[in-house]
Design a protein around this motif. Structure first.
Motif, PDB file in Angstrom:
ATOM      1  N   SER A   1      -7.249  36.263 -14.907  1.00 34.01           N
ATOM      2  CA  SER A   1      -8.035  37.050 -15.861  1.00 34.01           C
ATOM      3  C   SER A   1      -7.719  38.538 -15.787  1.00 34.01           C
ATOM      4  O   SER A   1      -7.932  39.274 -16.754  1.00 34.01           O
ATOM      5  CB  SER A   1      -9.526  36.827 -15.622  1.00 34.01           C
ATOM      6  N   GLU A   2      -7.215  39.005 -14.646  1.00 37.30           N
ATOM      7  CA  GLU A   2      -6.896  40.423 -14.492  1.00 37.30           C
ATOM      8  C   GLU A   2      -5.605  40.833 -15.199  1.00 37.30           C
ATOM      9  O   GLU A   2      -5.332  42.017 -15.353  1.00 37.30           O
ATOM     10  CB  GLU A   2      -6.790  40.784 -13.011  1.00 37.30           C
ATOM     11  N   ALA A   3      -4.814  39.864 -15.616  1.00 40.27           N
ATOM     12  CA  ALA A   3      -3.543  40.163 -16.276  1.00 40.27           C
ATOM     13  C   ALA A   3      -3.777  40.675 -17.692  1.00 40.27           C
ATOM     14  O   ALA A   3      -4.605  40.136 -18.432  1.00 40.27           O
ATOM     15  CB  ALA A   3      -2.659  38.919 -16.304  1.00 40.27           C
TER      16      ALA A   3
ATOM     17  N   PRO B   1       2.702  44.944 -11.704  1.00 36.40           N
ATOM     18  CA  PRO B   1       2.579  44.129 -10.489  1.00 36.40           C
ATOM     19  C   PRO B   1       3.572  44.614  -9.441  1.00 36.40           C
ATOM     20  O   PRO B   1       4.736  44.885  -9.744  1.00 36.40           O
ATOM     21  CB  PRO B   1       2.903  42.715 -10.974  1.00 36.40           C
TER      22      PRO B   1
ATOM     23  N   ARG C   1      -1.750  44.991 -14.679  1.00 34.03           N
ATOM     24  CA  ARG C   1      -3.066  44.640 -14.134  1.00 34.03           C
ATOM     25  C   ARG C   1      -3.808  45.927 -13.802  1.00 34.03           C
ATOM     26  O   ARG C   1      -3.193  46.983 -13.628  1.00 34.03           O
ATOM     27  CB  ARG C   1      -2.921  43.782 -12.868  1.00 34.03           C
ATOM     28  N   ARG C   2      -5.143  45.831 -13.713  1.00 33.80           N
ATOM     29  CA  ARG C   2      -5.951  47.009 -13.398  1.00 33.80           C
ATOM     30  C   ARG C   2      -6.183  47.082 -11.890  1.00 33.80           C
ATOM     31  O   ARG C   2      -6.599  46.106 -11.269  1.00 33.80           O
ATOM     32  CB  ARG C   2      -7.278  46.969 -14.143  1.00 33.80           C
ATOM     33  N   ARG C   3      -5.892  48.237 -11.317  1.00 34.23           N
ATOM     34  CA  ARG C   3      -6.027  48.403  -9.876  1.00 34.23           C
ATOM     35  C   ARG C   3      -7.490  48.446  -9.452  1.00 34.23           C
ATOM     36  O   ARG C   3      -8.325  49.069 -10.113  1.00 34.23           O
ATOM     37  CB  ARG C   3      -5.323  49.686  -9.424  1.00 34.23           C
TER      38      ARG C   3
ATOM     39  N   GLN D   1      -0.493  37.731  -7.764  1.00 31.63           N
ATOM     40  CA  GLN D   1      -1.304  38.749  -8.423  1.00 31.63           C
ATOM     41  C   GLN D   1      -1.673  38.387  -9.857  1.00 31.63           C
ATOM     42  O   GLN D   1      -2.762  38.706 -10.332  1.00 31.63           O
ATOM     43  CB  GLN D   1      -0.572  40.092  -8.413  1.00 31.63           C
ATOM     44  N   LEU D   2      -0.734  37.727 -10.571  1.00 30.92           N
ATOM     45  CA  LEU D   2      -0.946  37.495 -11.997  1.00 30.92           C
ATOM     46  C   LEU D   2      -0.886  36.029 -12.399  1.00 30.92           C
ATOM     47  O   LEU D   2      -1.171  35.695 -13.555  1.00 30.92           O
ATOM     48  CB  LEU D   2       0.085  38.288 -12.810  1.00 30.92           C
TER      49      LEU D   2
ATOM     50  N   LEU E   1      -4.283  51.073 -15.007  1.00 29.91           N
ATOM     51  CA  LEU E   1      -3.342  49.966 -15.158  1.00 29.91           C
ATOM     52  C   LEU E   1      -2.073  50.246 -14.366  1.00 29.91           C
ATOM     53  O   LEU E   1      -1.616  51.387 -14.266  1.00 29.91           O
ATOM     54  CB  LEU E   1      -3.009  49.759 -16.631  1.00 29.91           C
TER      55      LEU E   1
END
Length: 230
Positions: A108-110, A42, A28-30, A63-64, A39
């Motif tokens: 969507s962040e995954a 998690p 994921r993007r921080r 988170q994902l 990136l």
């Protein structure tokens, strides 16, 4: 007595189904510093009332949106005092595997990133991914861990694609079938309708005999160019 932040990291791997499978890692993007915009795996802290395994499950879900893994095992702990520029953080990493046919509802962040073309990663996460890949490739030699990446049923051509994606080298499909049958890892299910991609007889379908992690050949070694290996 000094107290340090303890977090868990998860290296979740998946191989796309098919004869040209690619092994990918879930990132994921921080959004925040340090390393904002980069990136990352998690990760998150272990709370005082939970185990590290429970923390991994919680952070993957929150988170994902990942609800489950086919296989999970602890990798190693990272304790370099400089690994987190914000605060002293000790991290325990886990390897997680997802089958190629799993139906996922990720946020969507995954992002799935090809392990052969990793971008720059936050913290020391590239080292964690490299360690996970080394562990996975080693265990392909003497366990049935491939079950956790494979679909419920597969052709030998598609399973070879998963092996090649994970091992990073070409695999002879005839040798692979012989080795896995000798170890009792797979069994024939039936035959696909219609002919194969190159014509001829329809290909057989197979499945793993167990969906539980097992050591099947403790003295084996898988590698290219060996007659008794894949």
């Amino acid at each position: 007595m000094a107290k340090y932040r303890h977090e868990v990291l998860a290296v979740v791997l998946r191989a796309a189904d098919g004869e040209q499978a690619r092994l990918k890692v879930l990132v994921r993007r921080r959004e925040h510093e340090p390393f904002a915009g980069e990136l990352a795996l998690p990760s998150g802290p272990v709370e005082v009332d939970e185990s590290m395994e429970d923390a991994v499950t919680r952070h993957l879900a929150s988170q994902l949106g990942l609800a489950g893994l086919a296989h999970r095992e602890q990798l190693e702990t990272y304790s370099d005092p400089e690994r987190d520029p914000f605060e002293r953080t000790i991290a325990t990493a886990y390897l997680g595997l997802v089958p190629s046919d799993a139906e996922l509802s990720l946020v969507s962040e995954a992002v799935w990133v090809d392990v052969t073309d990793l971008p720059e990663m936050a913290f020391d996460h590239h080292l964690v991914i490299e360690s996970a890949l080394k562990r996975l490739r080693g265990k392909f030699s003497y366990t049935n861990i491939a079950f956790a990446l494979a679909p419920a049923e597969f052709t030998m051509a598609s399973l070879r694609g998963i092996y090649e994606a994970a091992l990073g080298h070409e695999v002879d499909v005839t040798n692979l079938l012989r080795v896995l049958q000798r170890r009792g890892q797979i069994e024939r299910v039936g035959t696909l309708a219609g002919s194969g991609a190159r014509g001829g007889r329809p290909p057989s379908t197979w499945k793993f005999t167990s969906n539980e992690y097992q050591v099947t050949d403790p003295f084996a070694a898988l590698g290219p160019g060996r007659r008794t290996t894949v």
